[in-house]
Design a protein around this motif. Structure first.
Motif, PDB file in Angstrom:
ATOM      1  N   ILE A  57      34.729  69.105  76.310  1.00  0.00           N
ATOM      2  CA  ILE A  57      35.753  68.062  76.286  1.00  0.00           C
ATOM      3  C   ILE A  57      37.085  68.716  76.608  1.00  0.00           C
ATOM      4  CG2 ILE A  57      36.900  66.313  74.865  1.00  0.00           C
ATOM      5  CD1 ILE A  57      34.362  66.322  73.102  1.00  0.00           C
ATOM      6  N   SER A  58      37.806  68.167  77.560  1.00  0.00           N
ATOM      7  CA  SER A  58      39.082  68.771  77.941  1.00  0.00           C
ATOM      8  C   SER A  58      40.121  68.543  76.846  1.00  0.00           C
ATOM      9  CB  SER A  58      39.595  68.172  79.255  1.00  0.00           C
ATOM     10  OG  SER A  58      40.036  66.850  79.056  1.00  0.00           O
ATOM     11  N   SER A  59      41.047  69.470  76.737  1.00  0.00           N
ATOM     12  CA  SER A  59      42.115  69.327  75.748  1.00  0.00           C
ATOM     13  C   SER A  59      42.979  68.110  76.068  1.00  0.00           C
ATOM     14  CB  SER A  59      42.970  70.592  75.687  1.00  0.00           C
ATOM     15  OG  SER A  59      43.563  70.853  76.941  1.00  0.00           O
TER      16      SER A  59
ATOM     17  N   LEU B  87      44.062  65.449  73.306  1.00  0.00           N
ATOM     18  CA  LEU B  87      45.479  65.304  72.957  1.00  0.00           C
ATOM     19  C   LEU B  87      46.122  64.041  73.544  1.00  0.00           C
ATOM     20  CD1 LEU B  87      46.331  69.048  73.382  1.00  0.00           C
ATOM     21  CD2 LEU B  87      46.446  67.788  71.238  1.00  0.00           C
ATOM     22  N   LYS B  88      45.574  63.519  74.632  1.00  0.00           N
ATOM     23  CA  LYS B  88      46.067  62.278  75.261  1.00  0.00           C
ATOM     24  C   LYS B  88      47.573  62.295  75.488  1.00  0.00           C
ATOM     25  CE  LYS B  88      42.274  59.658  73.368  1.00  0.00           C
ATOM     26  NZ  LYS B  88      41.817  58.594  72.498  1.00  0.00           N
ATOM     27  N   GLY B  89      48.074  63.405  76.043  1.00  0.00           N
ATOM     28  CA  GLY B  89      49.490  63.508  76.389  1.00  0.00           C
ATOM     29  C   GLY B  89      50.402  63.924  75.248  1.00  0.00           C
ATOM     30  N   LYS B  90      49.858  64.082  74.057  1.00  0.00           N
ATOM     31  CA  LYS B  90      50.676  64.482  72.912  1.00  0.00           C
ATOM     32  C   LYS B  90      50.647  65.993  72.750  1.00  0.00           C
ATOM     33  CE  LYS B  90      49.808  60.166  70.572  1.00  0.00           C
ATOM     34  NZ  LYS B  90      49.278  59.497  69.407  1.00  0.00           N
ATOM     35  N   GLN B  91      51.562  66.525  71.965  1.00  0.00           N
ATOM     36  CA  GLN B  91      51.625  67.965  71.700  1.00  0.00           C
ATOM     37  C   GLN B  91      50.695  68.374  70.563  1.00  0.00           C
ATOM     38  OE1 GLN B  91      53.091  69.000  74.704  1.00  0.00           O
ATOM     39  NE2 GLN B  91      53.618  70.666  73.338  1.00  0.00           N
ATOM     40  N   GLU B  92      50.342  67.422  69.691  1.00  0.00           N
ATOM     41  CA  GLU B  92      49.454  67.753  68.588  1.00  0.00           C
ATOM     42  C   GLU B  92      48.697  66.524  68.117  1.00  0.00           C
ATOM     43  OE1 GLU B  92      52.186  69.374  65.671  1.00  0.00           O
ATOM     44  OE2 GLU B  92      52.045  67.531  64.513  1.00  0.00           O
ATOM     45  N   VAL B  93      47.532  66.777  67.520  1.00  0.00           N
ATOM     46  CA  VAL B  93      46.732  65.719  66.909  1.00  0.00           C
ATOM     47  C   VAL B  93      46.211  66.238  65.572  1.00  0.00           C
ATOM     48  CG1 VAL B  93      46.005  64.611  69.058  1.00  0.00           C
ATOM     49  CG2 VAL B  93      44.606  66.431  68.083  1.00  0.00           C
ATOM     50  N   LEU B  94      45.892  65.302  64.695  1.00  0.00           N
ATOM     51  CA  LEU B  94      45.278  65.653  63.423  1.00  0.00           C
ATOM     52  C   LEU B  94      43.787  65.369  63.532  1.00  0.00           C
ATOM     53  CD1 LEU B  94      47.871  64.160  60.911  1.00  0.00           C
ATOM     54  CD2 LEU B  94      47.674  66.514  61.748  1.00  0.00           C
ATOM     55  N   ILE B  95      42.973  66.287  62.999  1.00  0.00           N
ATOM     56  CA  ILE B  95      41.527  66.163  63.048  1.00  0.00           C
ATOM     57  C   ILE B  95      41.010  66.166  61.615  1.00  0.00           C
ATOM     58  CG2 ILE B  95      39.369  67.222  63.819  1.00  0.00           C
ATOM     59  CD1 ILE B  95      41.024  68.573  66.048  1.00  0.00           C
ATOM     60  N   GLN B  96      40.313  65.105  61.251  1.00  0.00           N
ATOM     61  CA  GLN B  96      39.729  65.004  59.919  1.00  0.00           C
ATOM     62  C   GLN B  96      38.313  65.568  59.981  1.00  0.00           C
ATOM     63  OE1 GLN B  96      41.495  63.482  57.282  1.00  0.00           O
ATOM     64  NE2 GLN B  96      39.929  64.403  56.001  1.00  0.00           N
ATOM     65  N   HIS B  97      38.017  66.570  59.144  1.00  0.00           N
ATOM     66  CA  HIS B  97      36.691  67.168  59.045  1.00  0.00           C
ATOM     67  C   HIS B  97      36.315  67.211  57.578  1.00  0.00           C
ATOM     68  CE1 HIS B  97      33.242  69.573  60.126  1.00  0.00           C
ATOM     69  NE2 HIS B  97      33.585  70.474  59.221  1.00  0.00           N
ATOM     70  N   GLY B  98      35.418  66.293  57.182  1.00  0.00           N
ATOM     71  CA  GLY B  98      35.117  66.161  55.759  1.00  0.00           C
ATOM     72  C   GLY B  98      36.360  65.690  55.027  1.00  0.00           C
ATOM     73  N   GLU B  99      36.727  66.409  54.001  1.00  0.00           N
ATOM     74  CA  GLU B  99      37.924  66.055  53.236  1.00  0.00           C
ATOM     75  C   GLU B  99      39.151  66.849  53.659  1.00  0.00           C
ATOM     76  OE1 GLU B  99      37.203  66.127  49.053  1.00  0.00           O
ATOM     77  OE2 GLU B  99      35.384  64.923  49.216  1.00  0.00           O
ATOM     78  N   THR B 100      39.008  67.656  54.695  1.00  0.00           N
ATOM     79  CA  THR B 100      40.108  68.511  55.151  1.00  0.00           C
ATOM     80  C   THR B 100      40.685  67.977  56.451  1.00  0.00           C
ATOM     81  OG1 THR B 100      38.958  70.406  54.186  1.00  0.00           O
ATOM     82  CG2 THR B 100      40.750  70.890  55.719  1.00  0.00           C
TER      83      THR B 100
ATOM     84  N   LEU C 103      45.676  70.301  65.436  1.00  0.00           N
ATOM     85  CA  LEU C 103      45.464  70.972  66.715  1.00  0.00           C
ATOM     86  C   LEU C 103      46.711  70.748  67.540  1.00  0.00           C
ATOM     87  CD1 LEU C 103      43.470  72.425  68.686  1.00  0.00           C
ATOM     88  CD2 LEU C 103      42.877  70.142  69.516  1.00  0.00           C
ATOM     89  N   ARG C 104      47.347  71.840  67.971  1.00  0.00           N
ATOM     90  CA  ARG C 104      48.581  71.670  68.736  1.00  0.00           C
ATOM     91  C   ARG C 104      48.669  72.658  69.884  1.00  0.00           C
ATOM     92  NH1 ARG C 104      52.751  75.303  67.418  1.00  0.00           N
ATOM     93  NH2 ARG C 104      52.279  76.599  65.615  1.00  0.00           N
ATOM     94  N   ILE C 105      49.520  72.318  70.838  1.00  0.00           N
ATOM     95  CA  ILE C 105      49.799  73.185  71.977  1.00  0.00           C
ATOM     96  C   ILE C 105      51.033  74.003  71.637  1.00  0.00           C
ATOM     97  CG2 ILE C 105      50.374  73.296  74.426  1.00  0.00           C
ATOM     98  CD1 ILE C 105      49.054  70.568  74.756  1.00  0.00           C
ATOM     99  N   THR C 106      50.951  75.322  71.798  1.00  0.00           N
ATOM    100  CA  THR C 106      52.099  76.187  71.522  1.00  0.00           C
ATOM    101  C   THR C 106      53.080  76.136  72.691  1.00  0.00           C
ATOM    102  OG1 THR C 106      51.139  78.152  72.542  1.00  0.00           O
ATOM    103  CG2 THR C 106      50.619  77.761  70.219  1.00  0.00           C
ATOM    104  N   GLN C 107      54.228  76.758  72.518  1.00  0.00           N
ATOM    105  CA  GLN C 107      55.222  76.821  73.599  1.00  0.00           C
ATOM    106  C   GLN C 107      54.689  77.597  74.799  1.00  0.00           C
ATOM    107  OE1 GLN C 107      58.794  78.413  71.869  1.00  0.00           O
ATOM    108  NE2 GLN C 107      59.366  76.458  70.948  1.00  0.00           N
ATOM    109  N   ASN C 108      53.692  78.470  74.554  1.00  0.00           N
ATOM    110  CA  ASN C 108      53.092  79.251  75.640  1.00  0.00           C
ATOM    111  C   ASN C 108      51.912  78.533  76.285  1.00  0.00           C
ATOM    112  OD1 ASN C 108      54.864  81.408  75.257  1.00  0.00           O
ATOM    113  ND2 ASN C 108      53.564  82.312  73.696  1.00  0.00           N
ATOM    114  N   GLY C 109      51.653  77.283  75.860  1.00  0.00           N
ATOM    115  CA  GLY C 109      50.580  76.506  76.452  1.00  0.00           C
ATOM    116  C   GLY C 109      49.201  76.793  75.908  1.00  0.00           C
TER     117      GLY C 109
END
Length: 60
Positions: free
Chosen positions: A25-27, A31-44, A48-54
């Motif tokens: 799956i491509s990033s 991310l759908k054009g955003k710099q970061e997304v939250l991923i729910q895994h179980g209760e945690t 996931l984000r893109i750094t300034q260096n890509g």
């Protein structure tokens, strides 16, 4: 082998009976054009984000 080549190859196992295809799956799709997304895994929840260096970084 370059780092990008390692990332593009699906993981393989030596036991053919347990080998299953790995989905790629491509990033951009995640991310759908955003710099970061939250991923729910179980209760945690992970961030996931893109750094300034890509590069991608996954944090708890």
């Amino acid at each position: 082998m370059s780092e990008s080549e390692k990332l593009e190859r699906p993981a393989t196992t030596t036991d053919a009976k347990e080998e299953t295809p790995t989905d790629v799956i491509s990033s951009e799709e995640i991310l759908k054009g955003k710099q970061e997304v939250l991923i729910q895994h179980g209760e945690t929840t992970y961030r996931l984000r893109i750094t300034q260096n890509g590069k991608l970084i996954l944090c708890k």
